[in-house]
Enzyme design. Structure first.
Site, mmCIF file in Angstrom:
data_model
loop_
_atom_site.group_PDB
_atom_site.id
_atom_site.type_symbol
_atom_site.label_atom_id
_atom_site.label_comp_id
_atom_site.label_asym_id
_atom_site.label_seq_id
_atom_site.Cartn_x
_atom_site.Cartn_y
_atom_site.Cartn_z
ATOM 1 N N CYS A 1 -20.834 37.224 8.490
ATOM 2 C CA CYS A 1 -21.295 35.858 8.204
ATOM 3 C C CYS A 1 -22.645 35.862 7.505
ATOM 4 C CB CYS A 1 -21.402 35.063 9.500
ATOM 5 S SG CYS A 1 -19.909 35.163 10.462
ATOM 6 N N LYS B 1 -23.012 24.799 6.382
ATOM 7 C CA LYS B 1 -22.646 26.104 6.961
ATOM 8 C C LYS B 1 -23.386 27.243 6.253
ATOM 9 C CE LYS B 1 -20.518 29.449 8.883
ATOM 10 N NZ LYS B 1 -20.569 29.766 10.290
HETATM 11 N N1 SAJ Z 1 -30.549 40.145 13.543
HETATM 12 C C1 SAJ Z 1 -31.784 40.724 13.314
HETATM 13 N N2 SAJ Z 1 -32.886 40.123 13.866
HETATM 14 C C2 SAJ Z 1 -32.790 38.994 14.612
HETATM 15 C C3 SAJ Z 1 -31.524 38.402 14.825
HETATM 16 C C4 SAJ Z 1 -30.410 39.003 14.276
HETATM 17 O O1 SAJ Z 1 -31.911 41.754 12.639
HETATM 18 O O2 SAJ Z 1 -33.843 38.532 15.093
HETATM 19 C C5 SAJ Z 1 -29.340 40.775 12.942
HETATM 20 C C6 SAJ Z 1 -28.301 41.258 13.955
HETATM 21 O O3 SAJ Z 1 -28.604 42.511 14.465
HETATM 22 C C7 SAJ Z 1 -27.042 41.242 13.115
HETATM 23 C C8 SAJ Z 1 -27.264 40.071 12.160
HETATM 24 O O4 SAJ Z 1 -28.651 39.789 12.209
HETATM 25 O O5 SAJ Z 1 -26.930 42.437 12.355
HETATM 26 C C9 SAJ Z 1 -26.493 38.809 12.503
HETATM 27 O O6 SAJ Z 1 -26.478 38.595 13.913
HETATM 28 P P1 SAJ Z 1 -26.630 37.162 14.600
HETATM 29 O O7 SAJ Z 1 -26.477 37.353 16.060
HETATM 30 O O8 SAJ Z 1 -27.881 36.515 14.161
HETATM 31 O O9 SAJ Z 1 -25.463 36.286 13.984
HETATM 32 P P2 SAJ Z 1 -23.848 36.475 13.817
HETATM 33 O O10 SAJ Z 1 -23.581 37.039 12.443
HETATM 34 O O11 SAJ Z 1 -23.217 37.151 14.966
HETATM 35 O O12 SAJ Z 1 -23.398 34.931 13.855
HETATM 36 C C10 SAJ Z 1 -23.926 34.033 12.901
HETATM 37 C C11 SAJ Z 1 -24.487 32.807 13.649
HETATM 38 N N3 SAJ Z 1 -25.276 31.985 12.723
HETATM 39 C C12 SAJ Z 1 -26.567 31.610 13.004
HETATM 40 O O13 SAJ Z 1 -27.146 31.964 14.013
HETATM 41 C C13 SAJ Z 1 -27.235 30.741 11.995
HETATM 42 C C14 SAJ Z 1 -23.342 31.998 14.239
HETATM 43 O O14 SAJ Z 1 -23.819 30.794 14.819
HETATM 44 C C15 SAJ Z 1 -22.316 31.666 13.148
HETATM 45 O O15 SAJ Z 1 -21.221 30.942 13.669
HETATM 46 C C16 SAJ Z 1 -21.798 32.977 12.588
HETATM 47 O O16 SAJ Z 1 -22.892 33.677 12.001
HETATM 48 C C17 SAJ Z 1 -20.724 32.661 11.547
HETATM 49 O O17 SAJ Z 1 -19.539 32.771 11.868
HETATM 50 O O18 SAJ Z 1 -21.087 32.218 10.446
#
Ligand code: SAJ
Length: 404
Positions: free
Chosen positions: A258, A204
């Site tokens: 997360c 995780k």
């Molecule tokens: N972000 C960027 N650039 C990108 C992608 C995301 O700057 O190319 C930023 C987003 O704007 C945001 C942050 O990253 O601020 C996180 O967003 P996210 O959509 O990537 O992820 P979360 O936090 O909503 O959910 C994550 C997911 N983990 C992964 O993709 C590895 C999800 O599958 C997990 O279940 C979740 O964390 C968790 O609960 O741990």
């Protein structure tokens, strides 16, 4: 079905949807939360946060009496710990919610029961909880199953991903892994991958740290490109034409509860070994600081050049596009930092996914865009993509709304 009675400890973003899904299979589910307001809301068939598709499902399972909420646990066959694991002090993981939820169910445990932790946890937490259980109930050693199974769902797409994502399941022994697998089989259609508890815990943390490191690379590129006079969006698009390159998108930092949190659980326990993971956290945090400074510098420049204060629009407060969640949001941090330096400038704060905010006075996005001299796009919400680029304005595009 082997398990007919299930108790969830924690009815948040993951606990409630999972409890609801399990209840929709005709299993009797008790959801436990320490917050009586949450308990009341759910017992009315309503929900306390936004998640597409969840509310009608909750309504349905509550009305069929398959889901019930309470502030204290009751005797069940399966106990799932789905409580938060924040950090304390200098980014040290705080597992006190996991421990106190476990303490509550120890007196209820009996032979044949299954205890599962889903909360993101530092490596070794499941073994620690097992020790705690067997210290108080030594007669249960070898008589109950104990496993770790992390959730991996994406907020905004939880209902679909809970069913179709693969799951990693790690018991403290082989029988525990098997028992947990038979439970998840009742509602998961994705593959169930068996391992041990420590590997599942690390898996995780690894998933989120991996994404954090990749976003840090994109954010670092955006800083380089800003100095070099290169459009980072075009650069990444071109680099991604290579068959083995897949760079993510830069933003105004990394938020949420997360990705911005979990990598610290690795760094905290293995500081010497996890230098890249720690550096990525620093880079992503720095990007928010840098973005705020960039807005402040543009405000100053405008005043000097035009001889009047600028009108500034801050577009987006959520931690990512199209959600109402402001937790650990870099955009919120940037808005706060910019507001602190405001003298007589007019500020328009925009967040189309919430109606009002305790700290920020919100302005509709069309009005803010029309009025402002400086527009800082912090979150790429779908509403903003409909706006037409206006070259008379100073546009600071931190998240790729206009890709400039
Ligand atoms: N972000 C960027 N650039 C990108 C992608 C995301 O700057 O190319 C930023 C987003 O704007 C945001 C942050 O990253 O601020 C996180 O967003 P996210 O959509 O990537 O992820 P979360 O936090 O909503 O959910 C994550 C997911 N983990 C992964 O993709 C590895 C999800 O599958 C997990 O279940 C979740 O964390 C968790 O609960 O741990």
């Amino acid at each position: 079905m082997l398990y007919q009675q299930v108790c969830f400890l924690g009815l948040g973003y993951i606990g409630l949807p999972t409890a609801t899904l399990v209840a929709s299979k005709g299993i009797k589910v008790l959801g436990v939360d320490i917050n009586p307001l949450v308990v009341d809301t759910i017992n009315r068939g309503a929900i306390h946060f936004i998640e597409p598709g969840l509310e009608p499902l909750v309504k349905q399972v509550v009305s069929k009496l398959n889901l019930r909420a309470a502030t204290e646990p009751e005797s069940s066959q399966v106990y799932l710990i789905v409580v938060p694991t924040p950090f304390k002090g200098d980014h040290e993981p705080d597992i006190s919610f996991v421990s106190s939820a476990t303490e509550k169910i120890i007196p209820l445990l009996k032979k044949g029961d299954l205890y599962i932790i889903e909360s993101t946890s530092p490596v070794g937490t499941t073994e620690k909880m097992a020790q705690m259980i067997f210290q108080q109930r030594p007669e249960l050693r070898g008589q109950i199953a104990i496993a770790y199974c992390p959730e991996r769902v994406l907020p905004g797409n939880v209902i679909h991903e809970l069913v179709y994502n693969d799951r990693v399941i790690g018991g403290i022994d082989a029988q525990s892994t098997e028992a947990a697998c038979s439970f998840y089989q009742t509602f998961v259609e994705g593959k169930l991958h068996k391992t041990n508890a420590r590997t599942a815990e690390m898996c995780k943390l690894t998933e989120n740290a991996s994404r954090d490191v990749q976003i840090a690379f994109a954010n670092e590129l955006s800083l380089i490109c800003d100095k070099a006079g290169i459009n980072v969006w075009e650069l990444i698009e071109l680099a991604n034409k290579h068959p083995r390159v897949n760079i993510l998108q830069p933003g105004c930092g990394v938020g949420g509860h997360c990705i911005a949190v979990d990598p610290w659980f690795i760094v905290s326990d293995y500081p010497m070994e996890s230098r890249l993971i720690g550096k990525a956290r620093e880079i992503n945090n720095y990007k928010a600081f840098w973005s705020a400074e960039k807005i402040q510098n543009e405000m100053l420049k405008f005043r000097l050049e035009k001889g009047r204060p600028p009108k500034v629009a801050i577009m987006g407060l959520a931690f990512k596009p199209n959600i109402d969640d402001l937790r650990e949001s870099p955009a919120k941090y940037i808005a706060q930092k910019v507001m602190q330096s405001v003298n007589d400038e007019a500020m328009y704060i925009v967040e189309p996914n919430i109606e009002s905010h305790q700290v920020f006075k919100l302005t509709p996005y069309l009005e803010a865009y029309e009025q402002a001299d400086i527009v800082a796009f912090l979150v790429n919400h779908k509403e903003f993509q409909e706006l037409i680029y206006d070259e008379k304005k100073i546009i600071l595009d931190f998240c790729g709304t206009f890709k400039i």
